[in-house]
Design a protein around this motif. Structure first.
Motif, PDB file in Angstrom:
ATOM      1  N   VAL A  59      43.638  23.510  57.268  1.00 31.27           N
ATOM      2  CA  VAL A  59      43.117  23.591  55.905  1.00 31.27           C
ATOM      3  C   VAL A  59      41.606  23.500  55.915  1.00 31.27           C
ATOM      4  N   LYS A  60      41.088  22.615  56.779  1.00 32.72           N
ATOM      5  CA  LYS A  60      39.633  22.447  56.860  1.00 32.72           C
ATOM      6  C   LYS A  60      38.947  23.686  57.401  1.00 32.72           C
ATOM      7  N   GLN A  61      39.675  24.425  58.263  1.00 29.12           N
ATOM      8  CA  GLN A  61      39.073  25.605  58.888  1.00 29.12           C
ATOM      9  C   GLN A  61      38.928  26.773  57.919  1.00 29.12           C
ATOM     10  N   GLN A  62      39.709  26.760  56.799  1.00 26.92           N
ATOM     11  CA  GLN A  62      39.692  27.888  55.887  1.00 26.92           C
ATOM     12  C   GLN A  62      38.347  27.974  55.183  1.00 26.92           C
ATOM     13  N   PRO A  63      37.780  29.175  55.116  1.00 27.61           N
ATOM     14  CA  PRO A  63      36.467  29.319  54.467  1.00 27.61           C
ATOM     15  C   PRO A  63      36.584  29.059  52.969  1.00 27.61           C
ATOM     16  N   THR A  64      35.654  28.336  52.423  1.00 32.01           N
ATOM     17  CA  THR A  64      35.640  28.057  50.982  1.00 32.01           C
ATOM     18  C   THR A  64      34.713  29.053  50.296  1.00 32.01           C
ATOM     19  N   ALA A  65      35.103  29.421  49.073  1.00 30.07           N
ATOM     20  CA  ALA A  65      34.302  30.386  48.329  1.00 30.07           C
ATOM     21  C   ALA A  65      32.942  29.785  48.012  1.00 30.07           C
ATOM     22  N   ALA A  66      31.917  30.606  48.162  1.00 30.85           N
ATOM     23  CA  ALA A  66      30.561  30.134  47.896  1.00 30.85           C
ATOM     24  C   ALA A  66      30.396  29.851  46.404  1.00 30.85           C
ATOM     25  N   LYS A  67      29.831  28.714  46.091  1.00 29.61           N
ATOM     26  CA  LYS A  67      29.644  28.326  44.697  1.00 29.61           C
ATOM     27  C   LYS A  67      28.491  29.112  44.098  1.00 29.61           C
ATOM     28  N   GLU A  68      28.749  29.707  42.929  1.00 28.64           N
ATOM     29  CA  GLU A  68      27.699  30.476  42.274  1.00 28.64           C
ATOM     30  C   GLU A  68      26.625  29.531  41.753  1.00 28.64           C
ATOM     31  N   PRO A  69      25.371  29.968  41.820  1.00 26.71           N
ATOM     32  CA  PRO A  69      24.303  29.105  41.313  1.00 26.71           C
ATOM     33  C   PRO A  69      24.417  28.931  39.802  1.00 26.71           C
ATOM     34  N   GLU A  70      23.988  27.814  39.324  1.00 29.20           N
ATOM     35  CA  GLU A  70      24.056  27.527  37.885  1.00 29.20           C
ATOM     36  C   GLU A  70      23.158  28.487  37.122  1.00 29.20           C
ATOM     37  N   PHE A  71      23.678  28.985  35.981  1.00 26.27           N
ATOM     38  CA  PHE A  71      22.916  29.931  35.166  1.00 26.27           C
ATOM     39  C   PHE A  71      21.837  29.183  34.391  1.00 26.27           C
ATOM     40  N   VAL A  72      20.611  29.652  34.525  1.00 26.97           N
ATOM     41  CA  VAL A  72      19.490  29.058  33.808  1.00 26.97           C
ATOM     42  C   VAL A  72      18.979  30.079  32.798  1.00 26.97           C
ATOM     43  N   LEU A  73      18.956  29.707  31.532  1.00 24.57           N
ATOM     44  CA  LEU A  73      18.516  30.613  30.476  1.00 24.57           C
ATOM     45  C   LEU A  73      17.017  30.522  30.302  1.00 24.57           C
ATOM     46  N   ASN A  74      16.366  31.659  30.534  1.00 26.30           N
ATOM     47  CA  ASN A  74      14.931  31.769  30.282  1.00 26.30           C
ATOM     48  C   ASN A  74      14.750  32.865  29.231  1.00 26.30           C
ATOM     49  N   PRO A  75      14.559  32.504  27.962  1.00 25.91           N
ATOM     50  CA  PRO A  75      14.520  33.493  26.873  1.00 25.91           C
ATOM     51  C   PRO A  75      13.560  34.657  27.106  1.00 25.91           C
ATOM     52  N   SER A  76      12.424  34.391  27.732  1.00 24.52           N
ATOM     53  CA  SER A  76      11.438  35.466  27.936  1.00 24.52           C
ATOM     54  C   SER A  76      11.969  36.566  28.854  1.00 24.52           C
ATOM     55  N   ASP A  77      12.922  36.216  29.736  1.00 20.60           N
ATOM     56  CA  ASP A  77      13.498  37.213  30.643  1.00 20.60           C
ATOM     57  C   ASP A  77      14.451  38.159  29.931  1.00 20.60           C
ATOM     58  N   TYR A  78      15.009  37.716  28.805  1.00 17.79           N
ATOM     59  CA  TYR A  78      16.036  38.498  28.118  1.00 17.79           C
ATOM     60  C   TYR A  78      15.609  38.992  26.738  1.00 17.79           C
ATOM     61  N   MET A  79      14.386  38.686  26.327  1.00 16.69           N
ATOM     62  CA  MET A  79      13.930  39.004  24.986  1.00 16.69           C
ATOM     63  C   MET A  79      13.973  40.500  24.687  1.00 16.69           C
ATOM     64  N   PHE A  80      13.563  41.313  25.645  1.00 16.38           N
ATOM     65  CA  PHE A  80      13.461  42.752  25.400  1.00 16.38           C
ATOM     66  C   PHE A  80      14.456  43.580  26.221  1.00 16.38           C
ATOM     67  N   THR A  81      15.476  42.929  26.747  1.00 10.96           N
ATOM     68  CA  THR A  81      16.526  43.672  27.451  1.00 10.96           C
ATOM     69  C   THR A  81      17.688  43.919  26.500  1.00 10.96           C
ATOM     70  N   HIS A  82      18.293  45.090  26.595  1.00  8.75           N
ATOM     71  CA  HIS A  82      19.413  45.471  25.735  1.00  8.75           C
ATOM     72  C   HIS A  82      19.097  45.209  24.260  1.00  8.75           C
ATOM     73  N   LEU A  83      17.984  45.748  23.819  1.00  7.90           N
ATOM     74  CA  LEU A  83      17.532  45.527  22.444  1.00  7.90           C
ATOM     75  C   LEU A  83      18.543  46.022  21.410  1.00  7.90           C
ATOM     76  N   HIS A  84      19.215  47.120  21.736  1.00  7.61           N
ATOM     77  CA  HIS A  84      20.196  47.667  20.790  1.00  7.61           C
ATOM     78  C   HIS A  84      21.273  46.633  20.472  1.00  7.61           C
ATOM     79  N   ASN A  85      21.763  45.956  21.505  1.00  6.25           N
ATOM     80  CA  ASN A  85      22.818  44.943  21.323  1.00  6.25           C
ATOM     81  C   ASN A  85      22.337  43.796  20.431  1.00  6.25           C
ATOM     82  N   LYS A  86      21.038  43.503  20.476  1.00  8.42           N
ATOM     83  CA  LYS A  86      20.499  42.422  19.653  1.00  8.42           C
ATOM     84  C   LYS A  86      20.246  42.885  18.220  1.00  8.42           C
TER      85      LYS A  86
END
Length: 202
Positions: A59-86
């Protein structure tokens, strides 16, 4: 004499049940002893017998799935992406609000200015949504959903046209009291447009 007979019968009955009980337990043990074991094997390794893990090393030898990094919301990164949806939420909400006030206006004639303001804002934001939607539609070129994107665009153009007509009717004195009919057509068109857009977005 009767008492002696009764005691003998009681002893005989107790002895018989005890013997049978022991025989049943022995039979049960014997049967369980001869039951086949359930063995879990992976490759040539025996991992568990009857549900009990023999070794935790496998059981210990079985590879474990890599944990995804925690999502960090930075509004400036998403302000002008997919404007139509907003942007598209504004004409939908504004037009629905205008229709609600139109219904209230039928009884109490106090909401004409509110309806005009709401429809004017809806018209401006729907035009902005159209142009931003055209930019995002390029992603569907050659995609199986390309026809759906084109249909959504046509439905959007129709909705903009209906909002404009509804808005203009409110300035024509002899017709504006029947403008609610155009409101129903506009809401129906917006619902269809939003439904198609929702399919594209997901």
């Amino acid at each position: 004499m009767k008492l002696l007979t009764l005691i003998l019968l009681l002893v005989a009955f107790t002895g018989t049940t005890t013997v049978f009980a022991h025989e049943w337990k022995d039979h049960k043990k014997h049967t369980m002893h001869h039951m086949e074991d359930t063995v879990l094997m992976v490759g040539k390794d025996t991992i568990a017998v009857n549900g009990k893990i023999l070794s935790s090393s496998f059981v210990k030898q079985q590879p474990t799935a890599a944990k995804e990094p925690e999502f960090v919301l930075n509004p400036s990164d998403y302000m002008f992406t997919h404007l139509h949806n907003k942007l598209i939420h504004f004409p939908i909400a504004l037009t629905l609000a205008a229709f609600l006030f139109t219904i209230l206006h039928i009884r109490k004639k106090d909401y004409e200015l509110v309806i005009r303001i709401l429809l004017g804002a809806s018209l401006l934001t729907s035009i902005a949504a159209y142009f931003t939607g055209n930019i995002q539609a390029a992603a569907f070129a050659g995609d199986p959903k390309e026809w759906l994107a084109n249909t959504h665009r046509l439905a959007g153009i129709l909705s903009i046209g209906l909002i404009l007509i509804w808005f203009l009717l409110l300035f024509i004195a002899r017709i504006k009291k029947h403008a609610w009919v155009m409101g129903i057509l506009t809401i129906a068109s917006i619902i269809i447009t939003a439904f198609l857009g929702g399919i594209l977005a997901h």
